[in-house]
Design a protein around this motif. Structure first.
Motif, PDB file in Angstrom:
ATOM      1  N   PRO A 132      31.783  40.168  48.844  1.00  0.00           N
ATOM      2  CA  PRO A 132      31.642  40.121  50.141  1.00  0.00           C
ATOM      3  C   PRO A 132      32.376  38.920  50.834  1.00  0.00           C
ATOM      4  N   LEU A 133      33.046  38.128  50.085  1.00  0.00           N
ATOM      5  CA  LEU A 133      34.110  37.054  50.394  1.00  0.00           C
ATOM      6  C   LEU A 133      35.594  37.994  50.720  1.00  0.00           C
ATOM      7  N   THR A 134      35.580  39.099  49.949  1.00  0.00           N
ATOM      8  CA  THR A 134      36.847  39.917  50.148  1.00  0.00           C
ATOM      9  C   THR A 134      36.607  40.749  51.468  1.00  0.00           C
ATOM     10  N   VAL A 135      35.286  41.059  51.724  1.00  0.00           N
ATOM     11  CA  VAL A 135      35.074  41.896  53.102  1.00  0.00           C
ATOM     12  C   VAL A 135      35.326  41.163  54.314  1.00  0.00           C
ATOM     13  N   VAL A 136      34.826  39.516  54.059  1.00  0.00           N
ATOM     14  CA  VAL A 136      34.881  38.757  55.245  1.00  0.00           C
ATOM     15  C   VAL A 136      36.479  38.597  55.602  1.00  0.00           C
ATOM     16  N   ARG A 137      37.323  38.372  54.581  1.00  0.00           N
ATOM     17  CA  ARG A 137      38.352  37.719  54.633  1.00  0.00           C
ATOM     18  C   ARG A 137      39.208  39.005  55.150  1.00  0.00           C
ATOM     19  N   GLY A 138      39.118  40.173  54.690  1.00  0.00           N
ATOM     20  CA  GLY A 138      39.861  41.555  55.045  1.00  0.00           C
ATOM     21  C   GLY A 138      39.555  41.744  56.674  1.00  0.00           C
ATOM     22  N   GLN A 139      38.186  41.625  56.914  1.00  0.00           N
ATOM     23  CA  GLN A 139      37.994  42.035  58.408  1.00  0.00           C
ATOM     24  C   GLN A 139      38.546  40.922  59.153  1.00  0.00           C
ATOM     25  N   ILE A 140      38.676  39.773  58.955  1.00  0.00           N
ATOM     26  CA  ILE A 140      39.120  38.685  59.803  1.00  0.00           C
ATOM     27  C   ILE A 140      40.783  38.885  60.013  1.00  0.00           C
ATOM     28  N   GLU A 141      41.317  39.277  58.758  1.00  0.00           N
ATOM     29  CA  GLU A 141      42.617  39.661  58.816  1.00  0.00           C
ATOM     30  C   GLU A 141      43.128  40.729  59.978  1.00  0.00           C
ATOM     31  N   VAL A 142      42.225  41.844  59.645  1.00  0.00           N
ATOM     32  CA  VAL A 142      42.449  42.794  60.663  1.00  0.00           C
ATOM     33  C   VAL A 142      42.152  42.531  62.044  1.00  0.00           C
ATOM     34  N   LEU A 143      41.269  41.636  62.203  1.00  0.00           N
ATOM     35  CA  LEU A 143      40.974  41.108  63.707  1.00  0.00           C
ATOM     36  C   LEU A 143      42.030  40.413  64.073  1.00  0.00           C
ATOM     37  N   ALA A 144      42.590  39.471  63.243  1.00  0.00           N
ATOM     38  CA  ALA A 144      43.698  38.588  63.579  1.00  0.00           C
ATOM     39  C   ALA A 144      44.884  39.285  63.894  1.00  0.00           C
ATOM     40  N   ARG A 145      45.391  40.355  63.415  1.00  0.00           N
ATOM     41  CA  ARG A 145      46.330  41.330  63.472  1.00  0.00           C
ATOM     42  C   ARG A 145      46.659  41.857  65.061  1.00  0.00           C
ATOM     43  N   ASN A 146      45.111  41.834  65.634  1.00  0.00           N
ATOM     44  CA  ASN A 146      45.386  42.409  67.055  1.00  0.00           C
ATOM     45  C   ASN A 146      45.277  41.407  67.925  1.00  0.00           C
ATOM     46  N   PRO A 147      46.341  40.987  68.841  1.00  0.00           N
ATOM     47  CA  PRO A 147      46.068  39.851  69.538  1.00  0.00           C
ATOM     48  C   PRO A 147      45.197  40.115  70.708  1.00  0.00           C
ATOM     49  N   ASP A 148      44.837  41.267  71.023  1.00  0.00           N
ATOM     50  CA  ASP A 148      43.691  41.408  72.181  1.00  0.00           C
ATOM     51  C   ASP A 148      42.794  42.430  71.666  1.00  0.00           C
ATOM     52  N   PRO A 149      41.665  42.027  70.825  1.00  0.00           N
ATOM     53  CA  PRO A 149      40.910  43.051  70.306  1.00  0.00           C
ATOM     54  C   PRO A 149      39.702  43.235  71.470  1.00  0.00           C
ATOM     55  N   ASN A 150      39.333  44.583  71.486  1.00  0.00           N
ATOM     56  CA  ASN A 150      38.611  44.979  72.262  1.00  0.00           C
ATOM     57  C   ASN A 150      37.121  44.507  71.725  1.00  0.00           C
ATOM     58  N   PRO A 151      36.093  44.443  72.718  1.00  0.00           N
ATOM     59  CA  PRO A 151      34.754  44.151  72.120  1.00  0.00           C
ATOM     60  C   PRO A 151      34.030  44.879  71.274  1.00  0.00           C
ATOM     61  N   GLU A 152      34.339  46.154  71.292  1.00  0.00           N
ATOM     62  CA  GLU A 152      33.611  46.814  70.196  1.00  0.00           C
ATOM     63  C   GLU A 152      34.101  46.475  68.757  1.00  0.00           C
ATOM     64  N   GLU A 153      35.465  46.331  68.884  1.00  0.00           N
ATOM     65  CA  GLU A 153      36.120  46.233  67.541  1.00  0.00           C
ATOM     66  C   GLU A 153      35.590  44.667  67.073  1.00  0.00           C
TER      67      GLU A 153
END
Length: 499
Positions: free
Chosen positions: A286-307
């Motif tokens: 679960p820690l890998t999931v949390v870190r991976g998803q946060i890194e994915v979200l961080a790479r997008n400077p303007d994420p959409n609400p659905e993401e």
């Protein structure tokens, strides 16, 4: 400089040597005093017999006058040997003279001594006079001795055991007979005995100390081996065991107990390492999931609400799983200690009914309450409820749609058994003990996501053992698995029910 204290082996050897030394000392005193008393008794008996012999010779034949008795006394003493080690004999006749076989004892001091002879003051005449004065003092001690036994000191003979006897003679005369026996032979014998004891005592003490050291070495050898094993355990080596072959009695039992303790320690450390490894593995996902998803979200400077909502859902799911696992670990730690139990008298029927009702939302399975004993038991309600809930949840996971799960409780006298039956595939007999270990799963392919934390059955086992009971898995009459929680009727009795 500080003197090092002896070890156990040295103390045992020293104790044996001290006991042996005390025994030798007591034996020496007893033998020395006994021998001295025996020799003294024999000497006194000889003096008594010699006095009786002299008395018979005095009264045997001749004129019964003081002069006649004096003459016979002189004849008796003249027949005795004259010398430093010979008996001292003195016979004094009332109205007559004194006869002795030691003439120097009663020889008077010459009148021409001590008057300033040719050598002047301090010459040889003074020495001779002094010698004769000492002789006169010795003679006085003998001639004035009281009747009975006494010990006097004579210059040439040393200590003399003296017997003074007063005898009546025919014709109304009387005599005083004094017979003395030098004690030099007795003292020499005692000194020889003492020397022998010293030699034998020293040799015996050395041999005893050596034997004590060897005996102490043999007796403490298992302890030294145990100390070496303990040092290895302290260094982290848990596989070494105490040798049992060749030992017996208390040492064998001690070695077996020590090995049993090491077995438990090694098992505990193995379980701890496995627990840490499994917990790290299960928390890493679960820690890998949390870190991976946060890194994915961080790479997008303007994420959409659905993401954002998608990432938030995955992170929430992972953190919820970690939170549940941490809560299970804390519950497991609490369950393993009997001191943390909050015991109270409880009825099992409402407890089991409440757990079944709470999980009866699954319409695909029949979860029901079977026969429940009305016996009151003293338990920690919250923990037992959690144990029953874990067993029901485990049964739900391993039964298919339309499956049957039944919860019941049976009074078995010394203990009460809570059972959870299902009609699932059951548990292979070879795995029935292992399934209660932490993070144990029968299906190796099952992932952590759909397989639970792996702590449910371990928590059930810890709760049962904290109450003084146990948990087991057997075949169920429904065709699947039956999990049984055995709770002693009296907490802490430790009753192990039969299967």
């Amino acid at each position: 400089m500080r003197i090092p204290r002896p070890g156990l082996r040295g103390k045992l050897a020293l104790s044996i040597a001290l006991v042996l030394l005390a025994a030798l000392g007591i034996t020496y005193l007893a033998v020395y005093r006994g021998t001295g008393s025996e020799l003294e008794s024999r000497t006194e008996a000889d003096l008594q017999r010699e006095t009786e012999r002299i008395a018979l010779q005095l009264g045997g034949g001749g004129p019964d006058t003081p002069i006649g008795y004096t003459a016979r006394a002189e004849a008796i003493t003249a027949a005795e040997n004259f010398g430093p080690s010979a008996r001292v004999i003195s016979i004094s006749i009332d109205g007559g003279g004194t006869a002795t076989n030691q003439p120097d004892l009663i020889r008077p001091i010459p009148e021409d001594l001590g008057d300033g002879g040719p050598h002047g003051e301090g010459g040889e005449d003074d020495d001779s006079r002094h010698e004769h004065e000492e002789r006169l003092e010795e003679s006085e001690r003998i001639l004035r001795s009281e009747p009975g036994f006494s010990t006097v000191e004579i210059e040439d003979a040393g200590d003399v055991r003296l017997l003074t006897s007063r005898v009546e003679l025919p014709g109304g005369a009387a005599a005083t007979i004094r017979v003395g026996q030098p004690l030099a032979p007795v003292n020499t014998a005692l000194e020889g005995l003492s020397d022998i004891f010293w030699i034998v005592g020293i040799v015996t003490l050395l041999l005893g100390a050596l034997a004590g050291w060897l005996l102490a070495s043999s007796a403490t050898r298992p302890m030294r081996r145990m100390a070496a094993v303990a040092e290895g355990v302290d260094a982290g080596e848990l596989s070494t065991r105490m040798p049992v072959e060749g030992t017996r009695d208390e040492v064998r039992r001690l070695a077996e107990s020590f090995n049993g303790m090491l077995d438990r320690l090694e098992g505990a450390f193995e379980r701890q390492r496995a627990f840490v490894a499994d917990a790290s593995h299960d928390l890493r996902t679960p820690l890998t999931v949390v870190r991976g998803q946060i890194e994915v979200l961080a790479r997008n400077p303007d994420p959409n609400p659905e993401e954002v909502r998608r990432v938030a859902g995955l992170v929430s799911q992972a953190t919820a799983r970690m939170e549940a696992m941490v809560e299970d670990l804390l519950l497991l730690a609490r369950s393993e200690s009997s001191e943390s139990l909050r015991l109270a008298d409880e009825e099992l029927e409402p407890l089991l009914a409440g757990e079944v009702e709470g999980l009866a939302f699954d319409d695909d399975r029949q979860i029901r309450v079977g026969s429940v004993t009305g016996r009151i038991v003293k338990i920690d309600r919250d923990l037992v409820s959690r144990a029953v809930s874990n067993l029901i949840s485990n049964a739900v996971q391993h039964t298919s749609s339309g499956g049957v799960i039944e919860v019941s409780a049976v009074d078995r006298g010394h203990f009460v058994s809570i059972t959870v039956d299902d009609d699932g595939p059951g548990v292979p007999e070879a795995d029935r003990a292992r399934i209660f270990d932490r993070f144990a799963r029968l299906d190796k392919a099952r992932t952590s996501t759909d397989g639970g934390s792996g702590l449910g059955l371990a928590i059930v086992k810890a709760i049962a053992e904290a109450h003084g009971g146990g948990v087991r898995c057997v075949d169920s009459p429904l065709g699947g698995a039956r999990f049984v929680i055995d709770l002693p009727a009296t907490p802490g009795s430790g009753v192990t029910p039969s299967r």
